[in-house]
Structures are given as structure tokens and as C-alpha cells.
Write an enzyme that holds these catalytic residues in place. Structure first.
Site, PDB file in Angstrom:
ATOM      1  N   GLY A 236       1.127  -1.382   0.127  1.00 27.24           N
ATOM      2  CA  GLY A 236       0.112   0.510  -0.052  1.00 27.24           C
ATOM      3  C   GLY A 236       0.957   1.450  -0.281  1.00 27.24           C
ATOM      4  O   GLY A 236       2.374   1.418  -0.332  1.00 27.24           O
ATOM      5  N   HIS A 237       0.358   2.083  -0.058  1.00 29.73           N
ATOM      6  CA  HIS A 237       0.699   3.622  -0.529  1.00 29.73           C
ATOM      7  C   HIS A 237       1.007   4.693   1.365  1.00 29.73           C
ATOM      8  O   HIS A 237       1.438   5.130   1.582  1.00 29.73           O
ATOM      9  CB  HIS A 237       0.247   4.360  -0.469  1.00 29.73           C
ATOM     10  CG  HIS A 237       0.162   3.915  -2.778  1.00 29.73           C
ATOM     11  ND1 HIS A 237      -0.040   5.510  -3.038  1.00 29.73           N
ATOM     12  CD2 HIS A 237       0.891   2.918  -2.680  1.00 29.73           C
ATOM     13  CE1 HIS A 237      -0.454   4.096  -4.849  1.00 29.73           C
ATOM     14  NE2 HIS A 237       0.932   3.452  -4.103  1.00 29.73           N
TER      15      HIS A 237
END
Length: 388
Positions: A236-237
Site C-alpha cells: 500500500g501507500h
């Protein structure tokens, strides 16, 4: 009528009014085969629940239930509180166009005392992600589950798989407790934020595991009082405040704590980002503490020059004021040389940044720090050396 008899009748009436009413969707024609459309059945159950003066539980038993887009609106309900107990899986149609042109797949609004326990949401979003990657003309996609204009919300033990867009959105809500939630989507899936919170107060996200293609948790304008604890993120970020400053007039973000979080193979760890253009927004009183970074590209980052595609923001600076942000006990490994990056606004520099007990390495050596327009203090162990 004698008074003892009257008292007994009143007691019986109060017991009947307070005893919970349970509605099972199987009784309304839903079939757990994953093929029969259960939308009408669930709509009929909601109509019953909405008309009840008793506490209501809606039961979705084991099995797979095909569901198109549905709205649970409490605006005209006799009681604003309702409990969903989900043992089965709600599955979206395989044709992404069926729900993909709407904002939400499952949407709750105007409720007070909503609880959602258990359940799996399978939005089958992979075919829409493929469409988007191919450059074809595709719908933007639906958020899997959204909660709006509601209070006293509990979301416990929910699993969200392969959302078309965001998995969970909290918008305009008060007093929301999210716990034991699992989010899963491919690391390359576009715009599949795990949990997005905006315009909401007193929200907690606890004991959850988020693996997705965008922010694990994204925190939008108007968030006040968010507590995130014991969350595992990756892929994810990362956990991001922002993007802020997209609008010139915008509510700020304040009183956010991220505690005991683990980031594994993520693009970012803990991040604040704002558009490089004028805005009256702000981010203040933010705490990131006890975070572990495992091979994270940007473990600690403030980016006030966010300008995707260089559209509508070149040669401008961010108007977002970032202040009183603490990074305490952040340690682990960076996947790039710069482990701490503060790229703040030249017009409104970051103030009150505090680094304490930070230890980040890159290829078994101390990572580097890079600061621009950032002011603050450091205490305790510092690796990389502070650039404040």
C-alpha cells in the site's frame, strides 16, 4: 383496572418494545448461492427494520449472496439504530459496470447507533482494475461500503476484498469505532484506499490489517479526533494525511494519533501531503508513535508539492499550514536512501515538528534526512541525523 394489573401490563409492554427483533434475509427470498440476486430481499428486510419501533438485528447467514448497489437510509426510520450480523459473504456482480457507475456499492446514511459485525464484502474489482490499466473508457468504480451523516457507528470484524475503488469510507460521521477489520486488494490495484476518513470526529481504527494498492488509511479534510492503533499496512501507500489543499477553502485536519503501526513493503510510511496551490486548510496536533518500517520507500514524509500530472498547480506553493507534528519511536529499514523527507511550503513553512528516537537504516547504514522549509526540535536518538 386495578393498579397491580396495570403495572404488569405496562411492564409486559416495555419488555416487548425493548426486546430485539431479528430479520433473516433468507425469510425474504435471499439465496446463499452467489448467483441469485438478493438485493430485493435485503431491501425488503430494510423496509421492515426501518418501520420497527423495537431494536432490530438484520441477520445474513453463511453463504454467498449476490448484491447490487444498495442504500440503507435511516432518515425516515422509526429507530435510527440497527445491528447487522453478517456470517456470510456479500458478492458484487462480476460485470463491473453494474455497480461501477455509482459512488457506493453498500451505503449507510442518517443513522445513530449502527453496528456491523463480521461479514465479507467481495466487490470482484479486478476486472475493473484491468480495464483502467488498459487505458479503455471505464467507469470510475464504486467504494465498497460507505457511512455518511451517522453517529455512534461500530464496524467490527469486517473483511473487504478487491474493491473497485475505496474499500471503506467514513464521511460526515461522529463517534465511529472500527476494529478487527481486514482489507485485501492487489498491491497494483488503482485507488483502492483501505479506510478513508473525512469531515468526521472521534473515529478510532484498531487492530486491523490492510493490504491494498493505495493508502492503507487516508485522512481527508475536516477530520478531528482520529486514533489509529495496532494497524498492519502493506502492500500500500502507507497512512496518509491528505491530499489536503485541493480546494482553496477547506476544513483542516487536527488531533490525529497513529500508534503501534507496522509498514511492510509500502510506498510510504507515515505521510502528510498537500497540493502545491493556495488553500486556507491546515494540519495540526498530529502524533506518529511506535511505528516499525520494513523496507519502506519513504518512511517519514511531508510533501507539500503534490502536483500529479503537473495539472492546475505548476509554479504555485501550498497554502496548507502544517504544525505541531511529532514523530516518536519510528524505526526500521528504508528502501531508499532518504528515510526522512520534509518538503514543506515556502509560503507557510512547517513549524513545531518534533523528532524523537528515530532509527532508520538503508542497506545496513544510516538513512539520510532532507528538509526544506521545516522547523522544529529533536530529542533522543537520531538516525538519520536531523535536518531540522
Amino acid at each position: 383496572m386495578s393498579s397491580p394489573v396495570l403495572i404488569i401490563l405496562l411492564l409486559l409492554l416495555s419488555i416487548s418494545l425493548s426486546s430485539a427483533q431479528t430479520y433473516n434475509i433468507l425469510s425474504y427470498g435471499a439465496k446463499p448461492d452467489g448467483k441469485t440476486d438478493s438485493t430485493k430481499a435485503l431491501t425488503a428486510v430494510w423496509a421492515k427494520a426501518c418501520a420497527s419501533v423495537k431494536p432490530v438485528t438484520i441477520s445474513i447467514p453463511k453463504g454467498r449472496f449476490l448484491l447490487r448497489s444498495i442504500v440503507f437510509d435511516g432518515a425516515k426510520c422509526k429507530r435510527k439504530s440497527v445491528t447487522f450480523r453478517i456470517q456470510g459473504t456479500l458478492v458484487a456482480p462480476s460485470d463491473y459496470r453494474v455497480i461501477g457507475n455509482g459512488n457506493y456499492w453498500i451505503f449507510f446514511q442518517h443513522l445513530d447507533g449502527l453496528s456491523v459485525y463480521g461479514g465479507v464484502l467481495d466487490a470482484q474489482g479486478a476486472s475493473l482494475w484491468s480495464c483502467k490499466k488498459s487505458g479503455k473508457n471505464c467507469p470510475s468504480g464504486a467504494t465498497s461500503i460507505g457511512f455518511q451523516s451517522s453517529s455512534n457507528v461500530v464496524i467490527s470484524g469486517l473483511t473487504s476484498l478487491n474493491s473497485q475503488m475505496f474499500h471503506v469510507v467514513i464521511n460526515g460521521c461522529r463517534n465511529v469505532n472500527i476494529q478487527g477489520v481486514k482489507v485485501s486488494a492487489d498491491g497494483n490495484s488503482p485507488n483502492t484506499d483501505g479506510i478513508h476518513v473525512q469531515s468526521s470526529s472521534t473515529v478510532s481504527i484498531l487492530n486491523s490489517k490492510i493490504s491494498t494498492g493505495d493508502d492503507c488509511v487516508s485522512i481527508g479534510p475536516g477530520t478531528n479526533g482520529l486514533w489509529i492503533e495496532n494497524v498492519a499496512c502493506g502492500p500500500g501507500h502507507g497512512i496518509s494525511i491528505g491530499s489536503l489543499g485541493k480546494e482553496s477553502v477547506e476544513a483542516g485536519v487536527q488531533n490525529v494519533t497513529v500508534k503501534t503501526a507496522t509498514f511492510t513493503g509500502t510506498e510510504n510510511g507515515v505521510r502528510i501531503k498537500s497540493w502545491a496551490r493556495p488553500s486556507n486548510g491546515f494540519a495540526k496536533n498530529i502524533r506518529f508513535q511506535h511505528c516499525v518500517m520494513n523496507n519502506v520507500q519513504n518512511p517519514i514524509v511531508i510533501d507539500q508539492n503534490y502536483c500529479p500530472g503537473n495539472e492546475n498547480c505548476p509554479n504555485q506553493v501550498s497554502g496548507i499550514k502544517i504544525s505541531d507534528v511529532m514523530f516518536f519511536d519510528i524505526h526500521g529499514t528504508s528502501a531508499t536512501q532518504v528515510g526522512v523527507k520534509f518538503d514543506c511550503s515556502s509560503k507557510k513553512p512547517c513549524t513545531g515538528i518534533r523528532l524523537q528516537d528515530v532509527k532508520l537504516t538503508y542497506r545496513n547504514k544510516p538513512a539520510m534526512a532532507d528538509c526544506s522549509h521545516a522547523g522544529g526540535t529533536e530529542a533522543g536518538f537520531q538516525q538519520p541525523n536531523s535536518c531540522l
